[in-house]
Design an enzyme around this catalytic site. Sequence first.
Site, PDB file in Angstrom:
ATOM      1  N   LYS A  28      -9.395 -13.222 -23.332  1.00 55.46           N
ATOM      2  CA  LYS A  28      -8.908 -14.438 -23.411  1.00 55.46           C
ATOM      3  C   LYS A  28     -10.120 -14.231 -21.656  1.00 55.46           C
ATOM      4  O   LYS A  28     -11.002 -15.237 -22.153  1.00 55.46           O
ATOM      5  CB  LYS A  28      -7.840 -15.241 -22.620  1.00 55.46           C
ATOM      6  CG  LYS A  28      -7.768 -16.813 -22.107  1.00 55.46           C
ATOM      7  CD  LYS A  28      -6.477 -16.778 -22.423  1.00 55.46           C
ATOM      8  CE  LYS A  28      -6.339 -18.494 -21.338  1.00 55.46           C
ATOM      9  NZ  LYS A  28      -6.867 -17.870 -19.375  1.00 55.46           N
ATOM     10  N   ASN A  29      -9.096 -13.862 -20.877  1.00 62.46           N
ATOM     11  CA  ASN A  29     -10.447 -14.201 -19.620  1.00 62.46           C
ATOM     12  C   ASN A  29     -11.678 -13.720 -19.441  1.00 62.46           C
ATOM     13  O   ASN A  29     -12.802 -13.930 -18.375  1.00 62.46           O
ATOM     14  CB  ASN A  29      -9.629 -13.326 -18.295  1.00 62.46           C
ATOM     15  CG  ASN A  29      -8.745 -15.016 -18.165  1.00 62.46           C
ATOM     16  OD1 ASN A  29      -8.754 -16.253 -18.606  1.00 62.46           O
ATOM     17  ND2 ASN A  29      -7.700 -14.667 -17.033  1.00 62.46           N
ATOM     18  N   CYS A 125      -4.402 -24.518 -16.161  1.00 63.16           N
ATOM     19  CA  CYS A 125      -3.109 -24.320 -15.518  1.00 63.16           C
ATOM     20  C   CYS A 125      -2.656 -25.227 -13.995  1.00 63.16           C
ATOM     21  O   CYS A 125      -3.457 -24.924 -13.133  1.00 63.16           O
ATOM     22  CB  CYS A 125      -2.141 -22.968 -15.472  1.00 63.16           C
ATOM     23  SG  CYS A 125      -2.173 -22.271 -16.940  1.00 63.16           S
ATOM     24  N   ARG A 130      -6.531 -25.070  -7.149  1.00 62.85           N
ATOM     25  CA  ARG A 130      -7.119 -24.933  -8.181  1.00 62.85           C
ATOM     26  C   ARG A 130      -9.175 -25.289  -7.188  1.00 62.85           C
ATOM     27  O   ARG A 130      -9.466 -26.134  -8.313  1.00 62.85           O
ATOM     28  CB  ARG A 130      -6.863 -24.832  -9.668  1.00 62.85           C
ATOM     29  CG  ARG A 130      -5.879 -24.289  -9.891  1.00 62.85           C
ATOM     30  CD  ARG A 130      -5.756 -23.525 -10.670  1.00 62.85           C
ATOM     31  NE  ARG A 130      -6.529 -22.084 -11.442  1.00 62.85           N
ATOM     32  CZ  ARG A 130      -6.333 -22.016 -12.569  1.00 62.85           C
ATOM     33  NH1 ARG A 130      -6.152 -22.429 -13.605  1.00 62.85           N
ATOM     34  NH2 ARG A 130      -6.926 -21.092 -12.859  1.00 62.85           N
ATOM     35  N   ASP A 319      -1.138 -12.682 -13.085  1.00 63.89           N
ATOM     36  CA  ASP A 319      -0.226 -13.514 -14.598  1.00 63.89           C
ATOM     37  C   ASP A 319       0.734 -12.313 -15.412  1.00 63.89           C
ATOM     38  O   ASP A 319       1.350 -13.105 -16.467  1.00 63.89           O
ATOM     39  CB  ASP A 319      -2.014 -13.768 -15.928  1.00 63.89           C
ATOM     40  CG  ASP A 319      -3.033 -14.446 -15.004  1.00 63.89           C
ATOM     41  OD1 ASP A 319      -3.052 -15.370 -14.891  1.00 63.89           O
ATOM     42  OD2 ASP A 319      -3.749 -13.852 -13.948  1.00 63.89           O
ATOM     43  N   ARG A 427      -3.093 -21.188 -25.893  1.00 63.28           N
ATOM     44  CA  ARG A 427      -3.927 -20.862 -24.689  1.00 63.28           C
ATOM     45  C   ARG A 427      -4.373 -20.301 -25.257  1.00 63.28           C
ATOM     46  O   ARG A 427      -6.113 -19.535 -24.266  1.00 63.28           O
ATOM     47  CB  ARG A 427      -4.260 -21.382 -23.570  1.00 63.28           C
ATOM     48  CG  ARG A 427      -4.294 -22.960 -23.956  1.00 63.28           C
ATOM     49  CD  ARG A 427      -4.749 -23.946 -22.160  1.00 63.28           C
ATOM     50  NE  ARG A 427      -5.669 -22.899 -21.370  1.00 63.28           N
ATOM     51  CZ  ARG A 427      -5.360 -23.452 -20.431  1.00 63.28           C
ATOM     52  NH1 ARG A 427      -4.715 -23.487 -19.246  1.00 63.28           N
ATOM     53  NH2 ARG A 427      -6.494 -21.843 -19.518  1.00 63.28           N
TER      54      ARG A 427
END
Length: 446
Positions: A28-29, A125, A130, A319, A427
């Site tokens: 995903k990243n 998230c 952030r 993560d 997601r």
Amino acid sequence: MTNYDAGDVLTVYGGTPLNGELRVRGAKNLVSKAMVAALLGETPSRLYDVPAISDVAVVTGLLELHGVKVTNPSDGEFVFDTSDVESANVDEINVHAGSSRIPILFCGPLLHRLGHAFIPDLGGCNIGGRPIDFHIQALREFGAVVDKSEKGMDITAPDGLKGAKLELPYPSVGATEQILLTAVRAEGVTELRNAAVEPEIIDLICVLQKMGAIIKVHTDRVIEIQGVPRLVGYSHRPIPDRIEAASWAAAALATRGDVFVKGARQVDMMTFLNLYTTVGGAFEIDDTPGEGGIRFWHPGGELKAVAMETDVHPGFMTDWQQPMVVALTQARGLSIVHETVYERRLGYTAALNQMGATIQTYRECLGGTPCRFGRRNFMHSAVIAGPSKLHAADLVIPDLRAGFSHLIAALAAEGTSRVYGVKLIQRGYEDFEGKLNALGAHVELG
Ligand code: EPU
């Protein structure tokens, strides 16, 4: 819990070990960033192994708003035709505001293609403040003018973008990607110090190199980019999702199961595998080309407590922390976790305590080196006393990775849990419900 529709609630009949096989696709990243990079190419780009997750849908929507034709000729294959890139309507872009953090990475490519960019207020998230200060600072050093407006940020580059000498205060993944995506077509040379060097960043550099960029990765987190006047499209098969792979590995351990994660690669997961072994988990690497993966299982007996610390690459990924903590509730003794990447990534442990775990969080930097969150009132260390018998509960998912951890805890617990807000998990985890069924879990939506 009345605000959730049936598709957003998962009933989990826990206590069954997960057994079987699943496949992880492109990370995903990386995938979302490679999609943004396509904007820089004057010819179409082709990306394979794209997972069906909602972050991909958000980026597809944003690309289409900017005139990119996105097609999906076969399962997991996406083509991005950028011949008609155009400005998008601010209100339309704002529909995507709050749903992802990827829009911030559109800055450089849009400035190069159109001379201006509008970036909506960001989502993602809720795991800490952030901020985007590193991004803004870097864009300004390239010569961009950044104005905060009511709905987001307006960015222009009246004198064009020029290479710069930059140093990040912390090796941020997103800020490093921002700088790469901007520097590749800026005039002159950019030198970036204290860059993030996660495997997903190196894979993005591979994508950009295929497009014609000239990027040198030196030792000690130094990246040098020589700007070029034009880039072409790429064809790329992304690295596998090592966060998803580790999540299933932790689920196998917490449920005393045995799971083969097809597509997982040892080289991206070495730090995770070290901890997995230390805790008492077993793994086996199958490196058959195209068919390979990693088998993760609980070999029986008791798991062992550990002290661990999250960090930027090559450290233990932040993560990976939440899913592994669920497994650590089953280890004998006191485990210590020090979260050094995000200041508020331990809030989910309250839900695990509700289910019978014994986890205490602390402001101090426990077990490792002092980090930037020490003495600043952030509960960023945890002590987990185990083993604990987990029991079922009603759980509300707070964010993507914590959400998956709630799911693992519900699978490991005796009894029937209801997990609310599971759409958030979509997601980043493709077809997790189908995968759970394939692994023998007893779950149903609604
Ligand atoms: N930071 C700042 N200022 C900035 C940017 C970052 O202070 O301008 C701080 C952050 O607050 C954080 C630290 O730097 O404390 C690291 O943040 P980073 O920028 O590295 O994170 P990110 O790029 O926003 C990506 C992943 C995250 C992953 C982190 C760390 C994506 C879309 N997200 O976030 O993934 O946890 O890197 O590896 O690539 C996830 O997949 O669930 C997820 C949250």
